[in-house]
Motif scaffolding. Structure first.
Motif, PDB file in Angstrom:
ATOM      1  N   ALA B 312      -3.575 -35.220  75.985  1.00  0.00           N
ATOM      2  CA  ALA B 312      -1.936 -35.395  77.089  1.00  0.00           C
ATOM      3  C   ALA B 312      -1.182 -34.435  76.727  1.00  0.00           C
ATOM      4  CB  ALA B 312      -1.600 -37.065  76.783  1.00  0.00           C
ATOM      5  N   GLU B 313      -0.999 -34.285  74.760  1.00  0.00           N
ATOM      6  CA  GLU B 313      -0.049 -33.297  74.607  1.00  0.00           C
ATOM      7  C   GLU B 313      -0.612 -32.201  74.811  1.00  0.00           C
ATOM      8  OE1 GLU B 313       0.460 -34.935  70.914  1.00  0.00           O
ATOM      9  OE2 GLU B 313       1.131 -37.145  70.821  1.00  0.00           O
ATOM     10  N   SER B 316       0.226 -30.100  78.230  1.00  0.00           N
ATOM     11  CA  SER B 316       1.726 -30.106  78.211  1.00  0.00           C
ATOM     12  C   SER B 316       2.137 -28.601  76.976  1.00  0.00           C
ATOM     13  CB  SER B 316       2.110 -31.191  77.557  1.00  0.00           C
ATOM     14  OG  SER B 316       3.955 -31.142  77.816  1.00  0.00           O
ATOM     15  N   THR B 360      -3.773 -33.378  81.416  1.00  0.00           N
ATOM     16  CA  THR B 360      -3.601 -33.474  82.687  1.00  0.00           C
ATOM     17  C   THR B 360      -4.123 -35.364  83.672  1.00  0.00           C
ATOM     18  OG1 THR B 360      -3.769 -31.544  83.102  1.00  0.00           O
ATOM     19  CG2 THR B 360      -3.085 -32.064  84.679  1.00  0.00           C
ATOM     20  N   LEU B 363      -1.950 -38.294  82.371  1.00  0.00           N
ATOM     21  CA  LEU B 363      -0.934 -38.564  82.205  1.00  0.00           C
ATOM     22  C   LEU B 363      -0.265 -38.616  84.183  1.00  0.00           C
ATOM     23  CD1 LEU B 363       0.264 -35.835  79.812  1.00  0.00           C
ATOM     24  CD2 LEU B 363       0.441 -38.374  79.595  1.00  0.00           C
ATOM     25  N   SER B 364      -1.281 -38.452  84.868  1.00  0.00           N
ATOM     26  CA  SER B 364      -1.184 -38.629  86.060  1.00  0.00           C
ATOM     27  C   SER B 364      -0.745 -39.756  86.755  1.00  0.00           C
ATOM     28  CB  SER B 364      -2.828 -38.497  86.948  1.00  0.00           C
ATOM     29  OG  SER B 364      -2.713 -36.646  86.689  1.00  0.00           O
ATOM     30  N   SER B 365       0.414 -39.873  87.693  1.00  0.00           N
ATOM     31  CA  SER B 365       0.820 -40.863  88.409  1.00  0.00           C
ATOM     32  C   SER B 365      -0.618 -41.690  88.833  1.00  0.00           C
ATOM     33  CB  SER B 365       1.638 -39.971  88.863  1.00  0.00           C
ATOM     34  OG  SER B 365       1.385 -41.506  90.200  1.00  0.00           O
ATOM     35  N   TYR B 368      -1.581 -42.755  84.213  1.00  0.00           N
ATOM     36  CA  TYR B 368      -0.788 -42.982  83.276  1.00  0.00           C
ATOM     37  C   TYR B 368      -0.746 -44.360  82.088  1.00  0.00           C
ATOM     38  CZ  TYR B 368       3.305 -42.574  80.363  1.00  0.00           C
ATOM     39  OH  TYR B 368       3.977 -42.677  79.344  1.00  0.00           O
ATOM     40  N   ASP B 369      -0.564 -45.601  83.433  1.00  0.00           N
ATOM     41  CA  ASP B 369      -1.011 -46.889  82.314  1.00  0.00           C
ATOM     42  C   ASP B 369      -2.037 -47.767  81.636  1.00  0.00           C
ATOM     43  OD1 ASP B 369       1.527 -46.521  82.921  1.00  0.00           O
ATOM     44  OD2 ASP B 369       1.681 -48.701  85.174  1.00  0.00           O
ATOM     45  N   TYR B 372      -2.911 -42.935  79.540  1.00  0.00           N
ATOM     46  CA  TYR B 372      -2.353 -42.807  78.252  1.00  0.00           C
ATOM     47  C   TYR B 372      -1.168 -43.968  77.302  1.00  0.00           C
ATOM     48  CZ  TYR B 372       1.528 -39.893  75.559  1.00  0.00           C
ATOM     49  OH  TYR B 372       2.149 -39.990  74.154  1.00  0.00           O
TER      50      TYR B 372
END
Lengths: 489, 485
Positions: B312-313, B316, B360, B363-365, B368-369, B372
């Motif tokens: 995830a990090e 970005s 990616t 972290l996507s909508s 995420y919950d 991540y």
């Protein structure tokens, strides 16, 4: 409550529609350096001259929060009577664009630095409170320049990383006039606080405008559209008018409004779809692991609160009480910090009420004509106060004062010097005036007879003659008195 | 004099200080070794001229009070070095020459050392075998078919092959400790925040930490002392007084309580690893330490948690490599989006792309919950496991890796089995703790194996002391035949 009534509605075939507006204002934080780097924030430098390795996102570069920017956000929050959050978090908002070097913008998503607050508007139909949802800190992006070369885009990163405050209002605004008042009030508060210069030409204040419409009386909100990045109040108002009308037309034709992001085309005066909800970016927000959560000591907040300057609402109250101004006058005179300061300087040295009248009349008209801020006024507050006093004491008449004012503007001289050197002093010696009036009456015996026979309108003629003879310097009040007395005799 | 390059850093420093060897002689000896070891592919860039120049300057005006007087050092190519190409093992930084020096390397140079070259590593430190590097895989000096571990594989290989007296790596999930274990060397991942991350090409910001890789524990203490320290340019840097790890090194560990976590005995672990662990326990016990069974119940979630948080990090962090400002830019592409796509497709290798995609995705909508956010919660539980245990113990002893060095190509087609190599090292990064891998023995093929000592946050001195005592009593001797020269 004034007798004027709020009446901004869009009239459709099937009824009246209320326009619901919420603003996301992006205000550039007034600070020497950027939000996470030491680069200068000065406007107008040559392209890419204020860019550090951090702003251009070189490998291994890390952001470090600029404390001054944090304080500025807290000050602004306090100025909006808002809740300051002791704990806030910086998040990354991920998207690709050539002028976004990191590939993400550092912003605040779930935990902003400032929570709910409010702004008071003075509208002709009374005062209205606009709710503030939140204020958060974020980085600005750079600038893509598409028109320098036919086949290439150039990027200027001077703006990249500059601190912005995004101030999100509740959907409490109902007309372009309220938007105008809201932006001006917000700008005024921030300028009082010294947290944003509010310079819209330089892009220090921009807004995303959320617009929806609903039938008058409906309590549910309609589907909203967001108009991105509008950079003047006039364009905001035009965009709202266009957008509201567009939405009403869709509804009346039985069509659905799509929740989408739109752009305002200032040349064609219309909004255009930029991207629909389906194409909306997935920004993949997550807490920036390079930055620790921002924890604010209550003491810092308290200290900043104590050091806040007097803000427009408070100052307005004081102007009414202390200087005997009416609400309208006080409102105008506190709208800008510099204006209020100028006024107070003048009021200390002259008649408070007359000073307000003359400032709001001749001085503002002159500044407006010349496109000047009050800080650049060719007439200093001290000279202006002397002029007001000369009027008040009867040394010069209002008419002469206008002439003196003009000369002051051109020469920068003090009014005393002008009045003396040009012999503009008002004639207030009753004996001299009587002599003059007798001369006029004896020259116009026929008119005196007509007057005495009942043609009282001729009084004005006699006054005019006195003024003409005195070169406009005759004290009008005394002239009236003596003239009346002599005409009776 | 005998070959100085097979001595420990501490011995070399003593020899420099007593003028038995000059900095130039030392530098020349390493250059000779490096030139003869091209087969290992440990170096991406060498800076011989510059190193010779610096060594001469040192000899002309020596300062023996420094921690690293006149010592040439090669470092992992993830550290930005001023005016020296820094690739992070990637094609996308193939032409990147920083105008700045990372804080950690600057600290080393400020202590009297200078750069010998840049060491190969997995691309953006993503890998456990140094096979993902754009500059080719690195070979383990232990055997010509073996990987040197990763991602600091160039570092471990160069160190074990006497191509540098000591080195530094970075450790996001085991990238220092695993290669150290595979090459019979010492590697330390410090407490998160002890060494500045400024100027290190970022992989996963909340996990990345630079640390020393050395032949001995004493060397490790010297290097850690030289490289660590508060840095106001890194917001996650810990502001504390600098410690004198080497001066304070003690081998008395009597009475220390050593935790033995039951969760680190995993299925299919080779018998030798288990036996080595037993051997380690016995040595520490004989030295007067007390062994205490502990439980770190969330250990089994560490690897999946890591493979959510780190990608995830990374997804970005690696967004900045877009071909716009520096690095590789594809010549193809008719507009901005196409330029991005081609640049990143051509610039990144498969493993990096895989992790960007995973990151990616998590972290996507909508995801995420489930990924991540949940991973962050589990991370807290893993950290809490350690915190709870450390209330009653001083350090934890575990194996460093579930096996010795594997064969080149053995796991390249099976990413998950590759990831499983980090099973013992990853929990430490998630908890931000310091951990040391020290050589402890060999398996039945004679390949080195390491044991890991995990300490409380900022307890580097204690685990170094335990390691120091262990080293003296372990009798491990890293016998590497120089088959490549």
């Amino acid at each position: 409550m004034s007798k004027e009534k709020f009446d901004y509605f869009i009239k459709g075939e099937k009824g009246k529609y209320e326009v619901v507006i919420g603003l996301e204002v992006h205000a550039q934080v007034l600070s020497k350096s950027k939000l996470f780097s030491g680069s200068s924030t000065k406007f107008g430098a040559d392209p890419n001259n204020q860019v550090s390795l951090i702003d251009s996102a070189f490998p291994g570069m890390l952001p470090v929060i600029n404390e001054e920017c944090v304080k500025q956000a807290v000050r602004t929050g306090l100025g909006l009577s808002a809740k300051i959050n002791n704990y806030s978090v910086f998040d990354r908002k991920n998207y690709f664009y050539a002028d976004l070097p990191q590939g993400y913008q550092i912003s605040q998503y779930k935990n902003p630095i400032v929570g709910e607050g409010k702004v008071l508007l003075d509208m002709p139909y009374g005062s209205k409170e606009i709710g503030i949802e939140r204020l958060h800190l974020e980085q600005d992006a750079g600038k893509s320049i598409h028109d320098m070369d036919p086949s290439n885009t150039y990027v200027d990163l001077n703006r990249s990383g500059i601190a912005l405050m995004e101030i999100v209002s509740k959907p409490d605004l109902r007309s372009p006039d309220e938007v105008n008042a809201y932006i001006k009030k917000l700008r005024s508060i921030m300028r009082y606080l010294g947290t944003c210069d509010g310079n819209m030409q330089e892009g220090s204040l921009r807004a995303d405008v959320n617009v929806s419409v609903r039938k008058e009386g409906d309590t549910n909100f309609g589907t909203r559209c967001e108009i991105k990045n509008v950079n003047s109040i006039k364009f905001m108002q035009m965009a709202i008018e266009y957008e509201a009308a567009r939405q009403v037309e869709l509804i009346e034709n039985g069509k659905k409004i799509d929740q989408e992001t739109r752009l305002f085309d200032t040349k064609k005066n219309e909004t255009r779809s930029m991207r629909s909800k389906e194409d909306a970016h997935d920004y993949r927000y997550f807490p920036d692991p390079d930055l620790l959560p921002l924890k604010l000591e209550q003491k810092l907040i308290d200290d900043l609160k104590k050091s806040l300057p007097e803000l427009p609402d408070k100052k307005k109250e004081r102007f009414v009480k202390e200087y005997g101004l009416n609400a309208y006058e006080a409102n105008v005179l506190v709208s800008e910090k510099e204006i209020s300061e100028y006024y107070e300087e003048v009021a200390k040295l002259s008649d408070k009420k007359l000073a307000a009248t003359w400032m709001m009349g001749d001085l503002f008209a002159m500044l407006n004509d010349r496109g000047l801020d009050i800080s650049k006024s060719p007439i200093s507050a001290k000279h202006f106060a002397e002029l007001v006093q000369a009027i008040k004491s009867g040394e010069i008449s209002g008419r002469i004062a206008k002439e003196v004012f003009e000369i002051m503007v051109e020469s920068g001289d003090n009014p005393k010097k002008i009045i003396e050197s040009k012999g503009m002093k008002q004639q207030s010696d009753p004996k001299e005036l009587e002599k003059m009036i007798n001369e006029i009456l004896s020259k116009n015996k026929d008119k005196v007879d007509q007057y005495k026979a009942g043609k009282e309108k001729l009084f004005g003629f006699f006054v005019g003659q006195v003024m003409k003879l005195s070169g406009g310097k005759a004290n009008p009040q005394l002239t009236n008195e003596i003239l009346k007395k002599l005409l009776k005799g | 004099m005998a070959d100085i390059t097979n001595q420990s850093l501490n011995e070399i420093i003593e020899n420099v200080k007593t003028k038995k060897v000059s900095s130039s002689e030392l530098t020349k000896a390493y250059i000779k070794n490096i030139e003869g070891a091209k087969k290992l592919n440990a170096f991406v860039t060498t800076t011989f001229d510059q190193a010779l120049d610096k060594s001469k300057k040192f000899d002309n005006k020596p300062n023996f009070d420094q921690l690293l007087p006149g010592i040439p050092l090669a470092v992992k190519d993830l550290f930005c070095t001023e005016n020296t190409k820094t690739t992070a093992g990637s094609n996308i930084l193939n032409n990147f020459i920083p105008s700045y020096e990372s804080t950690v390397t600057k600290n080393l140079w400020d202590n009297g050392s200078f750069l010998l070259g840049k060491l190969n590593c997995d691309e953006f430190a993503m890998g456990s075998s140094n096979e993902t590097s754009y500059y080719g895989n690195v070979i383990n000096p232990v055997g010509d078919q073996l990987v040197p571990g990763g991602s600091s594989g160039g570092s471990s290989s160069a160190l074990a092959a006497d191509l540098t007296p000591a080195t530094i790596g970075t450790d996001t999930g085991g990238s220092i400790r695993q290669p150290a274990s595979f090459t019979g060397t010492v590697g330390l991942k410090p407490t998160y925040g002890l060494c500045s991350r400024w100027g290190i090409v970022a992989f996963a910001s909340s996990l990345d930490q630079a640390g020393p890789m050395t032949k001995t524990i004493k060397d490790c203490a010297i290097m850690l002392e030289a490289m660590s320290g508060f840095d106001e340019k890194d917001s996650t840097s810990i502001n504390k007084k600098k410690e004198q790890y080497s001066k304070n090194l003690k081998d008395n560990i009597k009475g220390l309580k050593i935790g033995i976590p039951k969760e680190y005995r995993v299925d299919n672990m080779p018998k030798e690893v288990d036996e080595l662990w037993e051997k380690g326990k016995k040595i520490l016990k004989d030295l007067g330490a007390q062994l205490i069974d502990i439980s770190l119940p969330h250990t089994k979630y560490a690897l999946p948690t890591y493979y959510i948080v780190a990608p995830a990090e990374a997804s970005s962090n690696l967004a900045r490599y877009d071909g716009v400002r520096y690095g590789y830019r594809s010549k193809q592409g008719k507009d901005l989006i196409e330029m991005y796509e081609k640049t990143r497709s051509e610039g990144f290798g498969d493993e990096v792309k895989r992790r960007i995609l995973i990151g990616t995705y998590v972290l996507s909508s909508g995801y995420y919950d489930a990924y991540y956010l949940k991973a962050q919660k589990v991370r807290q539980l893993i950290k809490k496991d350690f915190d709870d245990s450390f209330k009653k113990i001083d350090a934890i002893l575990t194996p460093s890796t579930p096996s010795s060095a594997f064969k080149i190509g053995e796991k390249t087609n099976d990413p998950v089995s590759m990831y499983l190599n980090d099973i013992f090292t990853v929990p430490v990064n998630l908890a931000g703790l310091p951990a040391l891998s020290m050589p402890a023995g060999v398996d039945n093929q004679g390949h080195p194996l390491g044991l890991q000592l995990i300490g409380k946050a900022l307890d580097e001195q204690k685990i170094l002391n335990i390691g120091y005592a262990f080293e003296k009593n372990c009798g491990f001797n890293n016998e590497i035949k120089k088959w490549w020269s």
